[in-house]
Write a protein that holds these residues in place. Structure first.
Motif, PDB file in Angstrom:
ATOM      1  N   ASP A  83       0.811  -1.220   0.000  1.00 51.16           N
ATOM      2  CA  ASP A  83       0.000   0.000   0.000  1.00 51.16           C
ATOM      3  C   ASP A  83       0.845   1.270   0.000  1.00 51.16           C
ATOM      4  N   THR A  84       2.154   1.116   0.136  1.00 49.21           N
ATOM      5  CA  THR A  84       3.032   2.289   0.190  1.00 49.21           C
ATOM      6  C   THR A  84       2.936   3.093  -1.100  1.00 49.21           C
ATOM      7  N   GLU A  85       2.803   4.400  -0.955  1.00 49.14           N
ATOM      8  CA  GLU A  85       2.783   5.293  -2.108  1.00 49.14           C
ATOM      9  C   GLU A  85       4.062   6.123  -2.128  1.00 49.14           C
ATOM     10  N   ALA A  86       4.694   6.187  -3.281  1.00 44.43           N
ATOM     11  CA  ALA A  86       5.926   6.971  -3.404  1.00 44.43           C
ATOM     12  C   ALA A  86       6.224   7.204  -4.878  1.00 44.43           C
ATOM     13  N   GLU A  87       6.985   8.240  -5.130  1.00 41.47           N
ATOM     14  CA  GLU A  87       7.479   8.525  -6.475  1.00 41.47           C
ATOM     15  C   GLU A  87       9.005   8.504  -6.427  1.00 41.47           C
ATOM     16  N   LEU A  88       9.605   7.685  -7.282  1.00 38.32           N
ATOM     17  CA  LEU A  88      11.054   7.500  -7.307  1.00 38.32           C
ATOM     18  C   LEU A  88      11.613   7.776  -8.697  1.00 38.32           C
ATOM     19  N   THR A  89      12.852   8.240  -8.733  1.00 36.01           N
ATOM     20  CA  THR A  89      13.581   8.342 -10.001  1.00 36.01           C
ATOM     21  C   THR A  89      14.764   7.387  -9.959  1.00 36.01           C
ATOM     22  N   LEU A  90      15.074   6.792 -11.086  1.00 38.55           N
ATOM     23  CA  LEU A  90      16.168   5.836 -11.216  1.00 38.55           C
ATOM     24  C   LEU A  90      17.050   6.258 -12.376  1.00 38.55           C
ATOM     25  N   ALA A  91      18.353   6.407 -12.130  1.00 35.74           N
ATOM     26  CA  ALA A  91      19.270   6.896 -13.161  1.00 35.74           C
ATOM     27  C   ALA A  91      20.270   5.821 -13.569  1.00 35.74           C
ATOM     28  N   TYR A  92      20.516   5.738 -14.875  1.00 33.19           N
ATOM     29  CA  TYR A  92      21.514   4.808 -15.426  1.00 33.19           C
ATOM     30  C   TYR A  92      22.008   5.386 -16.740  1.00 33.19           C
ATOM     31  N   TRP A  93      23.040   4.746 -17.353  1.00 32.22           N
ATOM     32  CA  TRP A  93      23.627   5.379 -18.535  1.00 32.22           C
ATOM     33  C   TRP A  93      23.724   4.504 -19.783  1.00 32.22           C
ATOM     34  N   ASP A  94      23.378   3.253 -19.717  1.00 27.86           N
ATOM     35  CA  ASP A  94      23.591   2.370 -20.867  1.00 27.86           C
ATOM     36  C   ASP A  94      22.248   1.984 -21.479  1.00 27.86           C
TER      37      ASP A  94
END
Length: 433
Positions: A45-56
């Motif tokens: 039920d957890t609500e969250a907004e996340l960003t994930l960074a990568y380069w390939d």
């Protein structure tokens, strides 16, 4: 691939970045900041907004597949990906760190882990991670001041690729398991002598500044070290032995000199049949498959030759979380998921890299059925040594070629060059304290 994993900034630029990060992170080595409360439990039920960074971009299918399986567990957590080409990744990350807008979850490499961890930009990831399921040397690489800041994602170790057709044409026996420096030298010399009129070298490899692929390994194999307890190992007698061998092999024509492999990439020389052997990491496999001028069955790979012992440098990427995250518990859960056994099985099946979780490597090995790629995994698990890093790795690493290339080419004395490099490196390391 290896260079992309290593380089960040050089010289005074790196020092300036360290100062900037210290200013915005408070110079803390605890990894605290706004990333407190990462042990908080999250639920479906957890609500969250996340960003994930990568380069390939080649790894986008793997990243997206593993995010999808994460969302099956946590459907109310939104994950937005930021793909940035490698050359811009670290510049962008620095700007984000200054503006307190770092991505929640991000790729990290060895040369930069201490810089960001020591300046409080990363959150610790201790807890329920099964650390003994990853190569110990890789876990050590992403540990700073006794605290884990990165969970291993994938890894590279080094082997020797060789062209069986050239060996056969030169009348030289193929290398076999347990071979030594002396065996390597004899084979390389015989092939170079045979092929000199055809422009074929016994070995052409990245001696022009790529320690990961070449001299770091021989330094370790001779019983030396690159960095330990904040001190350079380049002036250690055993390390110097691991540098001198390259100068000797180059001097008698067994190995192509720095000038040759600077003008023409050694990978291209190997693929075009102009060298019989090429020291390189597992990241080279797809490039050889794509560009080798003969049949891929003409190629194989073997452990590097040994001296006092077997040794290979291991490097690889890790999943880390930002101490600036507004949703630290969710960010930690995502990082753990992306590095989990299930996610790394996806990594292996997609063939993007050798996954770091023990037991998930077989699909990657199976992608190269004609080659002995098990050697890369065995090396990681049995005799790997963590890639040498410090808080400002590139300040000294990017200067290695300035000292060593002339020595390898026979223009300066190896011992003198190594001693001077060690002095420069120790000065740089002292400034980090």
């Amino acid at each position: 691939m290896s260079l992309n994993r290593r380089h960040f900034l050089t010289g005074t630029a790196m020092i300036a970045v360290a100062a900037t990060l210290a200013a915005c992170g408070g110079g803390s080595s605890s990894g605290s900041g706004s990333g407190t409360g990462t042990d908080e439990m999250i639920t479906a039920d957890t609500e969250a907004e996340l960003t994930l960074a990568y380069w390939d971009k080649n790894q986008t299918p793997t990243v997206e597949a593993n995010i999808a399986s994460f969302k099956e567990k946590y459907p109310n957590i939104t994950v937005t990906t930021n793909l940035t080409v490698y050359n811009d990744y670290w510049t962008k990350l620095r700007t984000q760190a200054e503006g307190n807008t770092m991505p929640d979850v991000l790729w990290m490499n060895g040369p930069n882990i201490q810089l960001y961890a020591s300046n409080g930009m990363l959150a610790p990831v201790d807890g329920e991670v099964p650390w003994d399921s990853y190569p110990a040397s890789l876990v050590d690489l992403y540990t700073y001041d006794g605290t884990h800041y990165g969970i291993p994602k994938d890894y590279d170790t080094i082997g020797v690729f060789y062209n069986k057709k050239i060996f056969e044409a030169a009348g030289v026996e193929l290398p076999t398991a347990g071979w030594t420096w002396e065996d390597f030298h004899a084979k390389a010399k015989a092939i170079s002598d045979w092929g000199k009129d055809q422009g074929i070298w016994g070995c052409a490899t990245t001696v022009n500044g790529d320690g990961q692929g070449t001299y770091y390994n021989t330094m370790l194999q001779a019983g030396g070290f690159i960095i330990k307890d904040g001190k350079s190992g380049f002036d250690d007698p055993k390390s110097i032995e691991g540098l001198t061998c390259w100068a000797e092999w180059i001097a008698d024509g067994s190995v192509a000199p720095p000038t040759v492999v600077t003008d023409t990439k050694p990978l291209d020389m190997f693929n075009n049949g102009k060298s019989a052997m090429f020291w390189a990491g597992d990241w080279t496999c797809p490039e050889i498959v794509e560009s080798f001028s003969g049949e891929v069955t003409d190629v194989d790979v073997i452990d590097m030759p040994s001296k006092a012992k077997q040794a290979t440098v291991i490097h690889g990427l890790a999943w880390t979380t930002s101490s600036q995250s507004k949703n630290p518990a969710a960010a930690k859960a995502l990082a753990i998921h992306m590095a989990s056994q299930a996610s790394q099985e996806v990594e292996g099946k997609n063939g993007t890299a050798i996954p770091a979780f023990t037991g998930t490597q077989q699909p990657w090995i199976d992608a190269y059925p004609d080659w002995s790629c098990q050697i890369f995994v065995d090396a990681a698990e049995k005799y790997s040594v963590a890639y040498p890093v410090s808080k400002n790795t590139s300040v000294w690493a990017d200067k290695e070629a300035d000292y060593l290339n002339p020595a390898f080419a026979g223009e300066t004395d190896v011992t003198t060059a190594a001693t001077e490099l060690a002095a420069f490196m120790n000065e740089a390391l002292a400034e980090e304290a």
